[in-house]
Design a protein around this motif. Structure first.
Motif, PDB file in Angstrom:
ATOM      1  N   SER A 135      33.470  63.629  17.566  1.00 62.09           N
ATOM      2  CA  SER A 135      33.952  62.560  16.692  1.00 62.09           C
ATOM      3  C   SER A 135      33.795  61.198  17.357  1.00 62.09           C
ATOM      4  CB  SER A 135      35.427  62.779  16.349  1.00 62.09           C
ATOM      5  OG  SER A 135      35.604  63.916  15.546  1.00 62.09           O
ATOM      6  N   ALA A 136      33.425  60.211  16.551  1.00 62.26           N
ATOM      7  CA  ALA A 136      33.383  58.838  17.052  1.00 62.26           C
ATOM      8  C   ALA A 136      34.804  58.356  17.299  1.00 62.26           C
ATOM      9  CB  ALA A 136      32.679  57.933  16.049  1.00 62.26           C
ATOM     10  N   LEU A 137      34.983  57.554  18.340  1.00 60.59           N
ATOM     11  CA  LEU A 137      36.288  57.007  18.695  1.00 60.59           C
ATOM     12  C   LEU A 137      36.197  55.488  18.748  1.00 60.59           C
ATOM     13  CD1 LEU A 137      37.103  59.411  21.693  1.00 60.59           C
ATOM     14  CD2 LEU A 137      37.921  59.639  19.333  1.00 60.59           C
ATOM     15  N   GLY A 138      37.286  54.830  18.402  1.00 60.89           N
ATOM     16  CA  GLY A 138      37.321  53.369  18.463  1.00 60.89           C
ATOM     17  C   GLY A 138      38.696  52.886  18.861  1.00 60.89           C
ATOM     18  N   PHE A 139      38.729  51.890  19.728  1.00 56.47           N
ATOM     19  CA  PHE A 139      40.009  51.307  20.146  1.00 56.47           C
ATOM     20  C   PHE A 139      40.376  50.195  19.179  1.00 56.47           C
ATOM     21  CE2 PHE A 139      42.573  48.197  22.513  1.00 56.47           C
ATOM     22  CZ  PHE A 139      43.584  49.023  22.985  1.00 56.47           C
ATOM     23  N   HIS A 140      41.562  50.311  18.586  1.00 56.13           N
ATOM     24  CA  HIS A 140      42.064  49.303  17.647  1.00 56.13           C
ATOM     25  C   HIS A 140      42.932  48.324  18.439  1.00 56.13           C
ATOM     26  CE1 HIS A 140      43.945  47.362  14.269  1.00 56.13           C
ATOM     27  NE2 HIS A 140      43.282  48.120  13.398  1.00 56.13           N
ATOM     28  N   PRO A 141      42.467  47.091  18.671  1.00 56.64           N
ATOM     29  CA  PRO A 141      43.196  46.184  19.570  1.00 56.64           C
ATOM     30  C   PRO A 141      44.572  45.773  19.080  1.00 56.64           C
ATOM     31  CG  PRO A 141      41.352  45.056  18.511  1.00 56.64           C
ATOM     32  CD  PRO A 141      41.198  46.503  18.207  1.00 56.64           C
ATOM     33  N   GLU A 142      44.762  45.647  17.755  1.00 53.87           N
ATOM     34  CA  GLU A 142      46.084  45.261  17.269  1.00 53.87           C
ATOM     35  C   GLU A 142      47.094  46.402  17.398  1.00 53.87           C
ATOM     36  OE1 GLU A 142      43.637  44.116  14.517  1.00 53.87           O
ATOM     37  OE2 GLU A 142      43.446  42.305  15.723  1.00 53.87           O
ATOM     38  N   GLN A 143      46.625  47.621  17.249  1.00 53.05           N
ATOM     39  CA  GLN A 143      47.498  48.783  17.398  1.00 53.05           C
ATOM     40  C   GLN A 143      47.644  49.200  18.853  1.00 53.05           C
ATOM     41  OE1 GLN A 143      46.070  51.961  14.908  1.00 53.05           O
ATOM     42  NE2 GLN A 143      46.184  50.762  13.026  1.00 53.05           N
ATOM     43  N   GLY A 144      46.664  48.841  19.676  1.00 55.07           N
ATOM     44  CA  GLY A 144      46.679  49.253  21.070  1.00 55.07           C
ATOM     45  C   GLY A 144      46.414  50.730  21.245  1.00 55.07           C
ATOM     46  N   GLN A 145      45.668  51.325  20.315  1.00 55.42           N
ATOM     47  CA  GLN A 145      45.453  52.767  20.347  1.00 55.42           C
ATOM     48  C   GLN A 145      43.987  53.115  20.136  1.00 55.42           C
ATOM     49  OE1 GLN A 145      48.066  54.428  17.356  1.00 55.42           O
ATOM     50  NE2 GLN A 145      49.801  54.491  18.766  1.00 55.42           N
ATOM     51  N   LEU A 146      43.554  54.183  20.801  1.00 52.05           N
ATOM     52  CA  LEU A 146      42.240  54.770  20.568  1.00 52.05           C
ATOM     53  C   LEU A 146      42.354  55.717  19.382  1.00 52.05           C
ATOM     54  CD1 LEU A 146      39.359  54.845  21.846  1.00 52.05           C
ATOM     55  CD2 LEU A 146      40.092  56.920  23.030  1.00 52.05           C
ATOM     56  N   LEU A 196      47.088  42.140  27.544  1.00 56.43           N
ATOM     57  CA  LEU A 196      47.561  40.825  27.101  1.00 56.43           C
ATOM     58  C   LEU A 196      48.006  40.870  25.646  1.00 56.43           C
ATOM     59  CD1 LEU A 196      44.816  38.526  28.701  1.00 56.43           C
ATOM     60  CD2 LEU A 196      47.120  38.983  29.584  1.00 56.43           C
ATOM     61  N   LEU A 197      47.232  41.555  24.813  1.00 54.52           N
ATOM     62  CA  LEU A 197      47.577  41.661  23.394  1.00 54.52           C
ATOM     63  C   LEU A 197      48.882  42.419  23.198  1.00 54.52           C
ATOM     64  CD1 LEU A 197      44.063  42.467  21.893  1.00 54.52           C
ATOM     65  CD2 LEU A 197      45.343  40.343  21.599  1.00 54.52           C
ATOM     66  N   MET A 198      49.058  43.508  23.938  1.00 58.29           N
ATOM     67  CA  MET A 198      50.267  44.309  23.778  1.00 58.29           C
ATOM     68  C   MET A 198      51.499  43.576  24.315  1.00 58.29           C
ATOM     69  SD  MET A 198      49.573  47.014  22.072  1.00 58.29           S
ATOM     70  CE  MET A 198      48.491  45.900  21.151  1.00 58.29           C
ATOM     71  N   LEU A 199      51.305  42.652  25.245  1.00 58.55           N
ATOM     72  CA  LEU A 199      52.406  41.835  25.731  1.00 58.55           C
ATOM     73  C   LEU A 199      52.717  40.677  24.788  1.00 58.55           C
ATOM     74  CD1 LEU A 199      51.593  41.690  29.562  1.00 58.55           C
ATOM     75  CD2 LEU A 199      53.551  42.841  28.487  1.00 58.55           C
ATOM     76  N   GLY A 200      51.934  40.545  23.728  1.00 58.32           N
ATOM     77  CA  GLY A 200      52.185  39.498  22.744  1.00 58.32           C
ATOM     78  C   GLY A 200      51.635  38.145  23.142  1.00 58.32           C
ATOM     79  N   LEU A 201      50.744  38.116  24.127  1.00 55.40           N
ATOM     80  CA  LEU A 201      50.186  36.848  24.581  1.00 55.40           C
ATOM     81  C   LEU A 201      49.022  36.421  23.678  1.00 55.40           C
ATOM     82  CD1 LEU A 201      50.310  37.655  28.369  1.00 55.40           C
ATOM     83  CD2 LEU A 201      51.491  35.743  27.277  1.00 55.40           C
ATOM     84  N   PRO A 202      48.848  35.126  23.484  1.00 56.99           N
ATOM     85  CA  PRO A 202      47.751  34.666  22.628  1.00 56.99           C
ATOM     86  C   PRO A 202      46.399  34.896  23.287  1.00 56.99           C
ATOM     87  CG  PRO A 202      48.837  32.798  23.676  1.00 56.99           C
ATOM     88  CD  PRO A 202      49.659  34.009  24.018  1.00 56.99           C
TER      89      PRO A 202
END
Length: 373
Positions: free
Chosen positions: A31-42, A134-140
């Motif tokens: 299966s293809a996998l993709g990291f979703h940056p807003e969710q922080g999940q693969l 950085l995204l998961m810490l809420g930083l711009p």
């Protein structure tokens, strides 16, 4: 309030196989996998009806009326091997089709030069780990295209004959990385020349991001007086301070006041080093927790830090929940890093974390935590 949020270091594929942050395909089911940056999940991906777009397997299994589709980053098949999805404001028709992490690049190395494709791949992996955290810490995190004045950009360079050697550093939102740092032999040679206990590619990215966020979060803000009371006055001559550090070395008692000898060179470097160590700590603790390692249950004796160690800070009691959570995590980190060092020695490797956290460096790290939170 944000307390030690982090991206997922591992997930389960739709087939049940464990997959990790940098995987782009499941080795069990394909299966293809993709990291979703807003969710922080693969996430496991399923082809959408529209060519070139994908939907999340978890969305297919839900009862959502409308299911979002995504593009995979254009660098998925390049030497960078990027596994991120193009999401948010970047999910528009564009010739580059790059994810947020890859869109921060201003310059990439000449891929026709021997070794550069591998070095670039390793640099991009380190950068993706940085940006995900950085995204998961809420930083711009904005690219230079989104914000030409305050956006974050990267120049990933390698020395070419007839040119000056690139210098890893930060200036006005642009972080330059000498991609030769991805070569373990080169990096170890420099580490020994600089008499450093630790030097990693990810460490460079984290340190230089500290300079970027100092400009963004400390400069010209209400945090500046508190920063100066802990780190010193950054208006002292930076070039002269660094020259003195390289010529004379750090103060004899630097271990009592700084997280590293280089941190003693100038207040800006003290902040960047402290920032990097905060990111080291929070990311490693998160990874340990995700794999079921309970730091509090580790059989090792350490002297815990207490709230009294923060008592002299003018802001430490502003939010008791913030300081309580910070102290708990720091003490977990002391325990975990001590065990990690023992495990590394058992394998004949250098310490994973060859540093000692003192009260002064603890207080500085708490300022980093407070600013982020």
């Amino acid at each position: 309030m944000i307390l030690f949020s982090s991206y997922s270091h591992r997930q389960l594929c739709q087939c049940g196989q464990v997959v990790f942050f940098d995987n782009s395909v499941c080795l069990r089911c394909g299966s293809a996998l993709g990291f979703h940056p807003e969710q922080g999940q693969l996430q496991s991906l399923v082809p959408a009806e529209q060519a070139g777009r994908w939907v999340l397997q978890t969305d297919c299994d839900s009862d959502k009326a409308v299911i979002a589709s995504y593009r995979r980053c254009a660098n998925v098949d390049s030497a960078a091997q990027c596994n991120w999805l193009v999401t948010g404001s970047l999910d528009q028709d564009s010739p580059a089709d790059l994810c947020l992490a890859c869109a921060t690049n201003i310059t990439i190395p000449d891929l026709s030069q021997s070794g550069n494709p591998d070095y670039w791949r390793l640099c991009e992996l380190a950068k993706r780990r940085l940006i995900a955290q950085l995204l998961m810490l809420g930083l711009p995190v904005k690219t230079r295209q989104m914000d030409p004045q305050k956006g974050l950009g990267f120049e990933l360079l390698r020395w070419q004959p007839g040119e000056d050697a690139p210098v890893t550093g930060h200036k006005a939102g642009v972080i330059t990385i000498d991609i030769a740092e991805a070569d373990p032999a080169f990096r170890e040679q420099i580490r020994q020349q600089m008499q450093e206990p630790y030097r990693t590619l990810l460490g460079h990215f984290r340190h230089e991001s500290g300079h970027y966020y100092w400009d963004l979060l400390i400069r010209d803000t209400n945090w500046l007086p508190v920063y100066r009371s802990l780190f010193g006055d950054e208006r002292q001559d930076y070039t002269a301070s660094l020259q003195n550090h390289y010529n004379v070395g750090p103060p004899a008692d630097w271990q009592s006041h700084y997280i590293s000898s280089y941190a003693a060179s100038h207040p800006w470097e003290d902040w960047a080093e402290t920032w990097a160590h905060y990111l080291h700590m929070t990311d490693t603790l998160s990874a340990a927790e995700q794999f079921g390692i309970a730091a509090d249950a580790l059989s090792i004796q350490t002297d815990p830090f207490t709230q009294q160690d923060l008592a002299e800070l003018p802001f430490h009691m502003a939010d008791s929940e913030l300081s309580d959570g910070f102290m708990q995590k720091v003490n977990q980190w002391v325990r975990l890093s001590s065990v990690l060092n023992v495990l590394a020695r058992s394998m004949g490797q250098p310490d994973s974390y060859p540093f000692v956290l003192t009260v002064d460096s603890l207080r500085k790290m708490y300022l980093v935590h407070s600013v982020i939170s």
